[in-house]
Design an enzyme around this catalytic site. Structure first.
Site, PDB file in Angstrom:
ATOM      1  N   GLU A  15      51.476  64.804  35.719  1.00 10.75           N
ATOM      2  CA  GLU A  15      51.672  64.440  37.127  1.00 10.75           C
ATOM      3  C   GLU A  15      51.903  62.929  37.260  1.00 10.75           C
ATOM      4  OE1 GLU A  15      48.438  67.655  39.000  1.00 10.75           O
ATOM      5  OE2 GLU A  15      47.786  65.659  38.430  1.00 10.75           O
ATOM      6  N   MET A 176      41.812  70.695  42.695  1.00  8.46           N
ATOM      7  CA  MET A 176      40.542  70.631  41.981  1.00  8.46           C
ATOM      8  C   MET A 176      39.902  69.244  41.902  1.00  8.46           C
ATOM      9  SD  MET A 176      41.688  73.264  38.920  1.00  8.46           S
ATOM     10  CE  MET A 176      40.118  73.282  38.089  1.00  8.46           C
ATOM     11  N   ASP A 200      52.390  75.917  43.062  1.00  7.67           N
ATOM     12  CA  ASP A 200      52.291  77.376  43.051  1.00  7.67           C
ATOM     13  C   ASP A 200      51.895  77.901  44.427  1.00  7.67           C
ATOM     14  OD1 ASP A 200      49.852  75.963  41.579  1.00  7.67           O
ATOM     15  OD2 ASP A 200      49.017  77.664  42.687  1.00  7.67           O
TER      16      ASP A 200
END
Ligand code: SAH
Length: 237
Positions: A15, A176, A200
């Site tokens: 990322e 998360m 997603d």
């Protein structure tokens, strides 16, 4: 609103690398020899930018994702660098039924936990968190980002109870780290700004892990573009 010293906290190298490369950030010494976090620094105009990537877990040899490393990284970064903004960027799951698309990037206007369910008086609210966040409606509009609740949990998958909690939010993304970071930011009185790019669709019929890996690159590039545009706007010329 501009900031003098921004710490950007990201969980995964995949990322963060597009941002590190675009800004030609320079690697720094580790914050602490025992901690896995990797640090980079650079400048945008007069603003100092420090990028902290949560790093590779020394035992399991994978990115240190989840709220624990994120919490630790945030505390260590604030202590070492005294930033005036904690920016947290990363990927997330989102709901097709709430208008999400792959690689759409949201700005968090609320940060909660969906996996800290404690039905004891007083602890319910503590468990949910609902940490303060920095928002700017005009800037979000200019950068074409919608606001959404960022909800953290320490699992990539989702049980029915998680789903019911997430579904109560008007617009919501699931990831998360944000709540761990925003928790420390509130304690240490540093504003928290979170932006998240969709990898997603949790109600899209595909397994989260497969869809995540399929879209990680695209989604990280979309994230890079929004982070760079945002940094231009909030840095000192
Ligand atoms: N299987 C992946 C691990 C990614 S875990 C791999 O081996 O590369 C998911 C990471 O992306 C976390 O840092 C989390 O913040 C974010 N994320 C993306 N989609 C998510 C989802 N549906 N649920 C929870 N976290 C998600």
């Amino acid at each position: 609103m501009t900031f003098k010293k921004i710490v950007l906290i990201m969980a995964m190298h995949s990322e963060a690398d597009p941002i590190r490369d675009a800004l030609e950030l320079e690697e720094m010494d580790k914050l602490h020899p025992s901690l896995p976090m990797d640090s980079y620094k650079g400048k945008i105009g007069q603003t100092e930018l420090l990028l902290l990537v949560n790093g590779v877990d020394p035992r399991f040899q994978v990115d240190s994702i989840g709220t624990q490393p994120a919490t630790l990284a945030t505390f260590a970064a604030i202590q070492a660098w005294q930033p005036d903004l904690i920016l947290n960027a990363g990927t997330c799951g989102a709901f097709k039924s709430k208008g999400a698309e792959i690689a759409k990037v949201y700005w968090g206007n609320k940060v909660i936990h969906h996996d800290r369910r404690i039905s004891i008086p007083g602890f319910r609210e503590y468990g949910v968190g609902d940490y303060p966040v920095f928002t700017d409606q005009a800037l979000a509009q200019k950068l074409e980002m919608e606001f959404a609740t960022i909800s953290s949990g320490n699992s990539l998958d989702m049980c029915d109870t998680d789903y019911q909690i997430l579904d109560q939010e008007e617009r919501v993304v699931k990831e998360m780290e944000a709540a761990g970071i925003a928790y420390v930011a509130e304690l240490m009185q540093v504003p928290y700004l979170g932006i998240k790019s969709v990898t997603d669709l949790v109600d899209g019929g595909m397994l989260a892990q497969d869809e995540f890996l399929l879209h990680l690159k695209n989604s990280s590039l979309a994230l890079q573009q929004k982070v760079l545009a945002l940094l231009q706007e909030i840095s000192i010329k």
